[in-house]
Scaffold this active site. Structure first.
Site, PDB file in Angstrom:
ATOM      1  N   TYR A  48       0.848  -1.190   0.000  1.00  0.00           N
ATOM      2  CA  TYR A  48       0.000   0.000   0.000  1.00  0.00           C
ATOM      3  C   TYR A  48       0.891   1.249   0.000  1.00  0.00           C
ATOM      4  CZ  TYR A  48      -3.718   2.823   2.327  1.00  0.00           C
ATOM      5  OH  TYR A  48      -4.650   3.744   2.667  1.00  0.00           O
ATOM      6  N   LYS A  64     -11.875  -0.905   6.746  1.00  0.00           N
ATOM      7  CA  LYS A  64     -12.377  -1.607   5.572  1.00  0.00           C
ATOM      8  C   LYS A  64     -13.448  -2.620   5.973  1.00  0.00           C
ATOM      9  CE  LYS A  64      -9.333   0.960   3.603  1.00  0.00           C
ATOM     10  NZ  LYS A  64      -7.927   0.584   3.461  1.00  0.00           N
TER      11      LYS A  64
HETATM   12  C1  LIG Z   1      -6.774   1.314   3.630  1.00  0.00           C
HETATM   13  C2  LIG Z   1      -5.612   0.470   3.885  1.00  0.00           C
HETATM   14  C3  LIG Z   1      -4.748   0.744   4.924  1.00  0.00           C
HETATM   15  C4  LIG Z   1      -4.859   1.973   5.763  1.00  0.00           C
HETATM   16  O1  LIG Z   1      -5.990   2.007   6.519  1.00  0.00           O
HETATM   17  P1  LIG Z   1      -6.649   3.371   7.025  1.00  0.00           P
HETATM   18  O2  LIG Z   1      -7.587   2.888   8.055  1.00  0.00           O
HETATM   19  O3  LIG Z   1      -7.290   3.996   5.826  1.00  0.00           O
HETATM   20  O4  LIG Z   1      -5.542   4.215   7.574  1.00  0.00           O
HETATM   21  C5  LIG Z   1      -3.705  -0.123   5.149  1.00  0.00           C
HETATM   22  N1  LIG Z   1      -3.510  -1.193   4.377  1.00  0.00           N
HETATM   23  C6  LIG Z   1      -4.322  -1.493   3.366  1.00  0.00           C
HETATM   24  C7  LIG Z   1      -4.038  -2.705   2.559  1.00  0.00           C
HETATM   25  C8  LIG Z   1      -5.394  -0.665   3.070  1.00  0.00           C
HETATM   26  O5  LIG Z   1      -6.167  -0.931   2.026  1.00  0.00           O
END
Ligand SMILES: *Cc1c(COP(=O)(O)O)cnc(C)c1O
Length: 410
Positions: free
Chosen positions: A120, A217
């Protein structure tokens, strides 16, 4: 509600974190279904003896707001119960904060961190920025080639940060093998396991030392709250917890309650979006406009063998690469969709589409991969939500028509 670890996942998700003392009063333990939102900065002590004799810095003791109260404890407790091998879970205000908190626990100035090339982008930026500023060097390697990781190890290497599958290119790595390689060299292995969650891939059980998720997510699942987590066995859990306390990390009880709400339906949402994503991936693979469908749940797709071997579930996030075409035509495809929002997230109930342009983010491996026709470079990432997949397929059909109209083949 008591969690019985012999129960199946759905049964456990309904019960986790609902300890009677967190969902009631001493007279009426377990009186309400959900742990209430405990808004508390100050915790009170009944007398001086209690203040002086307050218990050690352990989970589940009232002390002061920064160490949380039952709403946060219930969420951490539930996540720990879902992760075989975990001694505890630290909650962070975002997924990125969880990655930073874990790396700052493990690394010291002078160390080298290995990072998977499909990570990421904010993780990569952490290597270039935060870690570099603290005298820690980051080196990138090809996630699909264990020899690439082995070759990057040097005497100063301290840890490896993996992400599987990579959340943009959905490349799959052989995590048990990479975790064993790390252990064999005395490295700490960290995995960003946001894609699968422990429901699809119990990371610690596969040899990982610290497993990280963006709860924003799948666990939240409703695009209305942000949070992250890191879980580990006893040694690393204690270190993670103390470092988070050094950093002043605490999450809001309101957000913890939203995450607990999301957690109850995690399995049914993942099952539905996995099934829909697979149907959509199958449909895309029959279309002449598509060069590659990057969906490990799809038989024949890259990484399907590893997914079948190691995973017990999937999710709605995957990408596809168009056959030739132009950037503006790809934009017309995304603009032509009406059921997919345009936005940088995933794991919510609603579907999203974003462009996939990883080339500038790679440093160890080329993108597009050398084996591909180099004209096939414009990708789209879909986060498939809970809408009816037939409507989503009809939408993508309209998007592909817009791609043709925009002169894709020109
Ligand atoms: C979105 C995401 C993050 C970061 O998460 P946030 O809660 O938006 O800070 C980390 N790793 C992956 C694979 C992501 O998709």
């Amino acid at each position: 509600m008591n969690d019985d670890t012999t129960d199946r996942t759905g049964t456990r998700l309904a019960a986790l974190g609902r300890r009677p003392e967190w969902t009631g009063t001493p007279e009426h333990p377990g009186a309400v279904v959900n742990p209430p939102v405990w808004r508390a900065s100050t915790h009170l002590y009944p007398d001086m003896a209690a203040l002086r004799g307050h218990p050690a810095n352990e989970d589940g003791n009232f002390y002061y707001g920064r160490r949380g109260a039952p709403t946060q404890w219930a969420l951490a407790d539930a996540l720990t119960a879902l992760e075989p091998g975990a001694a505890g879970t630290v909650l962070y205000p975002s997924g990125v904060a969880a990655i930073a908190g874990a790396l700052l626990t493990v690394l010291r100035p002078g160390d080298v961190l290995l990072m998977t090339d499909n990570a990421y982008e904010p993780s990569r930026a952490m290597g270039r920025g935060l870690l570099a500023d603290f005298g820690i060097e980051t080196r990138w390697f090809d996630p699909t080639d264990p020899d690439s990781m082995a070759a990057a190890i040097c005497p100063r290497t301290r840890a490896v940060l993996l992400e599987n599958p990579g959340s943009l290119t959905i490349e799959m790595a052989d995590i048990p093998r990479l975790a064993a390689l790390a252990r064999g060299h005395g490295l700490v292995s960290l995995l960003d396991n946001t894609w699968a969650s422990p429901l699809g891939f119990p990371a610690l059980a596969h040899g990982i030392d610290i497993t990280i998720m963006s709860l924003t997510k799948h666990v939240g699942g409703h695009s209305d709250a942000m949070m992250g987590s890191a879980a580990a066995g006893p040694e690393w859990y204690r270190k993670l917890r103390l470092r988070a306390q050094n950093l002043g990390i605490v999450v809001s009880p309101d957000d913890a309650a939203l995450m607990l709400r999301g957690l109850r339906t995690l399995e049914v949402r993942l099952e539905r979006s996995t099934k829909s994503a697979l149907a959509i991936a199958q449909w895309l693979s029959t279309r002449t406009e598509i060069a590659h469908v990057l969906c490990p749940m799809l038989p024949g797709a890259p990484g399907h063998d590893l997914w079948q071997r190691d995973f017990t579930g999937g999710c709605g996030l995957f990408s596809f690469i168009l056959k030739g075409g132009t950037g503006p035509a790809r934009d017309a495809l995304i603009d032509g969709l009406s059921h997919f929002g345009i936005g940088y997230s995933w794991g919510g109930f609603e579907s999203l589409a974003t462009p996939v342009d990883p080339a500038p983010m790679r440093s160890a491996t080329p993108w597009p991969p050398a084996a591909w026709d180099q004209a096939d470079r414009f990708g789209v990432r879909l986060a498939v939500g809970l809408e009816d997949p037939a409507d989503l397929i009809a939408d993508l059909d309209r998007g592909l028509a817009a791609w043709h109209r925009a002169g894709a083949a020109a």
